[in-house]
Design a protein around this motif. Structure first.
Motif, PDB file in Angstrom:
ATOM      1  N   ASN A   1       0.820  -1.222   0.000  1.00 27.66           N
ATOM      2  CA  ASN A   1       0.000   0.000   0.000  1.00 27.66           C
ATOM      3  C   ASN A   1       0.852   1.270   0.000  1.00 27.66           C
TER       4      ASN A   1
ATOM      5  N   GLN B   1      -2.932  -4.298   3.784  1.00 28.89           N
ATOM      6  CA  GLN B   1      -2.440  -2.961   4.117  1.00 28.89           C
ATOM      7  C   GLN B   1      -1.311  -3.086   5.129  1.00 28.89           C
ATOM      8  N   GLY B   2      -0.178  -2.553   4.777  1.00 30.64           N
ATOM      9  CA  GLY B   2       0.933  -2.615   5.729  1.00 30.64           C
ATOM     10  C   GLY B   2       1.781  -3.870   5.579  1.00 30.64           C
TER      11      GLY B   2
HETATM   12  C1  NAG Z   1      -0.275   1.035   4.763  1.00 34.25           C
HETATM   13  O1  NAG Z   1      -1.125   0.360   5.672  1.00 34.25           O
HETATM   14  C2  NAG Z   1      -0.694   0.446   7.042  1.00 34.25           C
HETATM   15  C3  NAG Z   1      -1.622  -0.437   7.868  1.00 34.25           C
HETATM   16  O2  NAG Z   1      -2.959  -0.113   7.647  1.00 34.25           O
HETATM   17  C4  NAG Z   1      -0.704   1.910   7.474  1.00 34.25           C
HETATM   18  O3  NAG Z   1      -0.232   1.997   8.803  1.00 34.25           O
HETATM   19  C5  NAG Z   1       0.212   2.710   6.552  1.00 34.25           C
HETATM   20  O4  NAG Z   1       0.127   4.067   6.877  1.00 34.25           O
HETATM   21  C6  NAG Z   1      -0.216   2.526   5.089  1.00 34.25           C
HETATM   22  N1  NAG Z   1       0.751   3.189   4.239  1.00 34.25           N
HETATM   23  C7  NAG Z   1       0.385   4.027   3.284  1.00 34.25           C
HETATM   24  C8  NAG Z   1       1.499   4.648   2.505  1.00 34.25           C
HETATM   25  O5  NAG Z   1      -0.787   4.260   3.031  1.00 34.25           O
END
Ligand code: NAG
Ligand code: NAG
Ligand code: NAG
Ligand code: NAG
Length: 349
Positions: free
Chosen positions: A158, A277-278
């Motif tokens: 993500n 996500q993450g």
């Molecule tokens: C990706 O997902 C993680 C977990 O939800 C979150 O903490 C992080 O900010 C996200 N990164 C971006 C670039 O959106």
């Protein structure tokens, strides 16, 4: 006369009770080795099932059979409980290549190792899967830098740079071709490299009913092809700058009956499932089927035997004093333990 009938019945009842049958029959637990052809057959069926039911990311290949247990099942058949060690391949789940033809990712390319507990039933010589429970782990960045100090690091799926790169690459691809307009299904993997800045991405796509030209005018009208024509593809791209993109996509022939409903329904447009996500890879954890510990469909004899590590044979001291309250074990050389884990097909992780 009545007394005699009653007496006869009673005698019958008693003799019935004394007859050893049903649960009093000892159940035979067969011991087979991890590399036995029968174990391999069970593992191959389990692997196909896992790959067919893993809705995201890449297909997995068998690395080794770690453990196997064969248990009798009442009233017929046998239950096979296996622990499998898998490795991620480069074939995305939309790739129709049989798993035997899919290349396992080399150690320099962030190996993903899958661990699965599977349970199958074997009836009249054929296996069917009862349940699978898997999870997968990504090789650590430390491990990679040890074997390859300048290998690019995997990025979060993500990451906004990654999402942006996929967007640019797919737009570029659609612009430069006269086939059908492609839509993003999901991002599979991404690496971000610095000096020079290069974002490398892999993503799955689906074919729509539009040409690239149609899409320019009314992209919202571009729909997926109907189920009986559904077509998927997979792209690799490297994005240096907005104007310096290399992208190549392979569109697979239509596979009858294959719709990847989960992907097209929930993730069209590259919507990342929340579980990703993450994370940097699509975890096999999200593809459980049945419960490995569910014993409702099997016998109680099997319920008490779990997957235990293969323990070394314990030598029974000759003439050892036996606890009189414990029934004596069957005479003989003691149970044979399976030769496990089995051979490693690719490499030790
Ligand atoms: C990706 O997902 C993680 C977990 O939800 C979150 O903490 C992080 O900010 C996200 N990164 C971006 C670039 O959106
Ligand atoms: C898979 O590999 C086998 C053996 O190498 C080969 O004969 C077969 O054509 C391949 N199948 C596909 C679909 O590439
Ligand atoms: C694609 O399908 C949609 C829905 O069936 C339809 O409205 C649209 O006109 C089609 N587009 C093309 C270019 O055929
Ligand atoms: C694109 O970037 C690569 C790597 O930095 C470079 O070798 C190549 O010359 C660039 N191509 C163009 C057209 O700028």
């Amino acid at each position: 006369m009545k007394v005699l009938v009653a007496l006869l019945l009673l005698v019958q009842l008693l003799s019935c009770k004394a007859l050893p049958h049903g649960p009093f029959h000892p159940l035979h637990t067969r011991v087979i080795d991890c590399d036995d052809p029968e174990s391999e057959e069970a593992a191959a069926i389990a692997l196909n099932y896992i790959n067919a039911h893993h809705p995201h990311g890449y297909k997995y290949a068998l690395n080794s059979i770690e453990k196997i247990k064969v248990l009798p099942r009442r009233p017929f058949g046998e239950i096979f409980v296996l622990e499998l060690d898998l490795l991620e391949t480069v074939c995305h789940v939309v790739n129709p290549l049989p798993i035997e033809n899919c290349t396992v990712r080399p150690p320099t390319d962030y190996v993903v190792e899958g661990d699965c507990d599977v349970k199958l039933v074997k009836l009249e010589g054929s296996f069917s899967v009862l349940s699978t429970k898997c999870h997968s782990t990504l090789d650590s960045a430390e491990d990679i830098t040890q074997i390859c100090s300048d290998c690019p690091i995997l990025a979060l799926l993500n990451d906004s740079q990654v999402i942006n790169a996929v967007d640019l690459a797919l737009t570029e691809y659609n612009r430069g071709q006269d086939g059908a307009y492609l839509k993003l299904l999901e991002i599979g993997r991404a690496q971000v490299q610095h000096f020079p800045d290069i974002v490398s991405v892999e993503f799955a796509v689906v074919v729509t009913n539009c040409s690239a030209k149609d899409a320019q005018d009314h992209v919202d009208d571009c729909q997926l092809l109907p189920k009986d024509l559904a077509q998927f593809g997979f792209c690799n791209a490297a994005v240096f700058t907005k104007n310096n993109i290399t992208v190549s996509c392979t569109i697979y022939d239509h596979q009858p009956g294959v719709t990847h409903h989960h992907l097209t329904h929930d993730h069209l447009g590259g919507q990342l499932p929340t579980v990703v996500q993450g994370f940097k890879h699509h975890d096999l954890r999200h593809s459980h089927h049945g419960s490995v510990h569910d014993t409702s469909e099997s016998s109680s004899a099997e319920a008490s035997v779990g997957l235990k590590p293969a323990i070394p044979v314990v030598k029974r001291a000759v003439g050892a004093v036996q606890d009189p309250t414990v029934p004596s074990p069957p005479v003989g050389p003691g149970p044979r333990h399976p030769v496990c884990p089995g051979k490693i097909r690719h490499f030790q992780v």
